[in-house]
Each structure stands twice: as structure tokens, then as C-alpha cells.
Scaffold this motif. Structure first.
Motif, PDB file in Angstrom:
ATOM      1  N   ASP A  22      55.398  85.168   1.226  1.00 38.29           N
ATOM      2  CA  ASP A  22      55.598  86.606   1.087  1.00 38.29           C
ATOM      3  C   ASP A  22      56.700  86.917   0.086  1.00 38.29           C
ATOM      4  O   ASP A  22      56.643  87.924  -0.628  1.00 38.29           O
ATOM      5  CB  ASP A  22      55.996  87.217   2.441  1.00 38.29           C
ATOM      6  CG  ASP A  22      54.876  87.155   3.471  1.00 38.29           C
ATOM      7  OD1 ASP A  22      53.711  86.992   3.061  1.00 38.29           O
ATOM      8  OD2 ASP A  22      55.167  87.282   4.667  1.00 38.29           O
ATOM      9  N   GLU A  23      57.714  86.050   0.015  1.00 43.31           N
ATOM     10  CA  GLU A  23      58.860  86.335  -0.849  1.00 43.31           C
ATOM     11  C   GLU A  23      58.489  86.300  -2.327  1.00 43.31           C
ATOM     12  O   GLU A  23      59.126  86.961  -3.146  1.00 43.31           O
ATOM     13  CB  GLU A  23      60.008  85.362  -0.557  1.00 43.31           C
ATOM     14  CG  GLU A  23      59.775  83.920  -0.992  1.00 43.31           C
ATOM     15  CD  GLU A  23      58.958  83.097  -0.006  1.00 43.31           C
ATOM     16  OE1 GLU A  23      58.837  81.885  -0.210  1.00 43.31           O
ATOM     17  OE2 GLU A  23      58.422  83.673   0.968  1.00 43.31           O
ATOM     18  N   ILE A  24      57.460  85.542  -2.673  1.00 44.08           N
ATOM     19  CA  ILE A  24      56.996  85.522  -4.059  1.00 44.08           C
ATOM     20  C   ILE A  24      56.262  86.819  -4.378  1.00 44.08           C
ATOM     21  O   ILE A  24      56.488  87.465  -5.413  1.00 44.08           O
ATOM     22  CB  ILE A  24      56.067  84.317  -4.310  1.00 44.08           C
ATOM     23  CG1 ILE A  24      56.811  82.999  -4.058  1.00 44.08           C
ATOM     24  CG2 ILE A  24      55.510  84.357  -5.730  1.00 44.08           C
ATOM     25  CD1 ILE A  24      57.917  82.696  -5.030  1.00 44.08           C
ATOM     26  N   LEU A  25      55.400  87.232  -3.479  1.00 45.33           N
ATOM     27  CA  LEU A  25      54.606  88.445  -3.700  1.00 45.33           C
ATOM     28  C   LEU A  25      55.465  89.701  -3.696  1.00 45.33           C
ATOM     29  O   LEU A  25      55.139  90.683  -4.377  1.00 45.33           O
ATOM     30  CB  LEU A  25      53.516  88.547  -2.628  1.00 45.33           C
ATOM     31  CG  LEU A  25      52.394  87.513  -2.740  1.00 45.33           C
ATOM     32  CD1 LEU A  25      51.540  87.509  -1.487  1.00 45.33           C
ATOM     33  CD2 LEU A  25      51.528  87.789  -3.964  1.00 45.33           C
ATOM     34  N   SER A  26      56.557  89.693  -2.940  1.00 45.54           N
ATOM     35  CA  SER A  26      57.421  90.875  -2.885  1.00 45.54           C
ATOM     36  C   SER A  26      58.378  90.941  -4.065  1.00 45.54           C
ATOM     37  O   SER A  26      58.972  91.988  -4.320  1.00 45.54           O
ATOM     38  CB  SER A  26      58.238  90.867  -1.587  1.00 45.54           C
ATOM     39  OG  SER A  26      59.216  89.835  -1.618  1.00 45.54           O
ATOM     40  N   GLY A  27      58.539  89.840  -4.768  1.00 46.76           N
ATOM     41  CA  GLY A  27      59.465  89.802  -5.886  1.00 46.76           C
ATOM     42  C   GLY A  27      60.865  89.373  -5.504  1.00 46.76           C
ATOM     43  O   GLY A  27      61.731  89.239  -6.381  1.00 46.76           O
TER      44      GLY A  27
END
Length: 252
Positions: A22-27
Motif C-alpha cells: 500500500d505504501e508504494i501505491l499511496s506515494g
């Protein structure tokens, strides 16, 4: 008959990367692994064909993994094998392969090299849960291993740890014929050479020709990159690209 016609057909080995988190997709976290893995694979003769990024959702990880492992020689995953509740990659991989998952004595032994019995708590023990039938990937940085099952290689998301794991994995992989490349700076805008460049590409099937605009000290410019597994085809295509550039400059 040319040397390339006498030679054996190229061996093509392909790969995909599945980035999980999720941390990649959220930036919140900027991925630093895709480019590194791409360079590494290219240098050893494996062609990266696809990259996907999925959230920490079991069904989405399973669906993406099963799609990719059916299409490519190898799949490399990064992320989701840490000690927290949202690190679900190992469970998702087990589900994708239809196998059980449990604490692996080999992984536990690796972790005990770094942590005392007191420090090897429940959270850290999560990192020793490995799908049945998988082989471990050693981790010289923090000891918590990755693993390999089938054509899937499951690695950490932390770049230094992922790189250490890739150094272990790399020598074990089947590799193919390397893609060679050459680059020339056109000194012109991409739109000025687009038409003639398309004609060159059409005349050289089996060679990849790409144009990449950038801004130089003198203004808009374009790099033209020619790629091929055949050195003779690469040389012939690059020679024609350079002739095309000269012709466009004279015409301009």
C-alpha cells in the motif's frame, strides 16, 4: 550467408516484477527496486517484460502472481515479508501455489544467528513462515530470508536487503541472449525526425528503435536508442539511423 544467419536462434528468457505494498501505491514510499532489478536482469540476459504494483490485499496478490508466473520465465516480488500484520506476501504466495505455510526450521535457525531467544518475538517469527516446498533466499543484511517457489522469487522491499537477496539469486537463474544497445544523440526535436525514424524502424524488423526526448543545454533534443540481440543487425540499423540524422540536419 552472414554469420548471424549461421548462428543459433537467440535464447529468450523473460521476467516480471510484482511490487507489493500500500505504501508504494499511496506515494509514501518511493520505489527504488524496479530500476535496479531491470538493470540487473538486462545485464545477465533476462528480459524484463512487465511490472505490476498491487496493494496489501491477498486476493489481488494471488491473482497478479498467478497471471504473471504463467506468462514469464521468472517473477520477482518485492515487499510484504516483514514482521507486521500487513506483511501478507508469504501467505498470498502459498495461496497462489495451493500449499500450506508454517514456521520453517531453516528460517528460524537463520534468525537465531541475529536474535536472542528473548528478542525472537512473535512479530519477528512471522518472518520465518515459509510456504511448503520453497527454498530459502539468504539475507546477509538482516537474516530474515526470502524464498523461491516454482518460478517465483520473493524478496524484501527494503532496497539494501533486496539487492543482497538478488545477488544470491542471480547466479542460479537461467539466462538468455543479451540484448545489445547503442545510442546516438540526434541534436533535433523528436517531432523533426519522427517520420524518417519510423521508416528506418520499418526497414529493420527484429530491431527495437526508440526515441527519447530530453532538454539539453542548447534546447530540446532527442536520444535514439537501438536494441537487438544480433550485433550485425544492431550495427546496420544504427548506421542507417545516423545517415537519417545527417539527412535531416542538411534538410533543416
Amino acid at each position: 550467408m552472414s554469420a548471424s544467419q549461421n548462428s543459433q536462434p537467440p535464447v529468450i528468457v523473460t521476467a516480471a516484477i510484482l511490487v507489493i505494498g500500500d505504501e508504494i501505491l499511496s506515494g509514501r514510499t518511493k520505489d527504488k527496486n524496479i530500476g535496479y532489478i531491470a538493470d540487473y536482469l538486462t545485464n545477465i540476459g533476462i528480459e524484463l517484460r512487465e511490472v505490476r504494483v498491487v496493494p496489501d490485499v491477498t486476493d489481488e496478490i494471488v491473482a497478479a502472481l498467478n497471471a504473471l508466473r504463467a506468462r514469464f520465465s521468472y517473477v520477482f516480488t518485492t515487499g510484504g515479508i516483514g514482521p507486521t500484520h500487513d506483511d501478507i506476501t508469504a501467505d498470498a504466495v502459498a495461496a497462489a501455489f495451493g500449499v500450506s505455510i508454517d514456521y520453517d526450521p531453516r528460517a528460524v535457525a537463520m534468525m537465531r544467528e541475529r536474535f536472542s531467544a528473548e528478542d525472537l518475538n512473535e512479530a519477528r517469527m512471522r518472518m520465518t513462515r515459509i510456504p511448503a516446498g520453497a527454498e530459502l533466499i539468504a539475507n546477509s543484511v538482516s537474516k530474515a530470508p526470502g524464498f523461491n517457489i516454482g518460478n517465483v522469487y520473493v524478496m524484501a522491499g527494503v532496497p539494501t536487503i533486496m539487492q543482497a537477496m538478488l545477488d544470491v539469486v542471480g547466479p542460479t537463474l537461467k539466462t538468455g541472449t543479451k540484448i545489445l544497445s547503442d545510442t546516438v544523440q540526434a541534436g533535433m526535436r523528436e517531432g523533426d525526425i519522427g517520420g524518417p525514424l519510423a521508416e528506418v524502424a520499418k526497414a529493420h524488423p527484429g530491431v527495437s528503435i526508440g526515441s527519447y526526448p530530453f532538454w539539453s543545454e542548447t534546447g530540446p533534443d532527442t536520444n535514439i536508442v537501438v536494441r537487438s540481440r544480433d550485433p550485425q543487425k544492431l550495427q546496420a540499423a544504427m548506421a542507417e539511423v545516423k545517415r537519417m540524422i545527417d539527412a535531416c540536419r542538411k534538410a533543416g
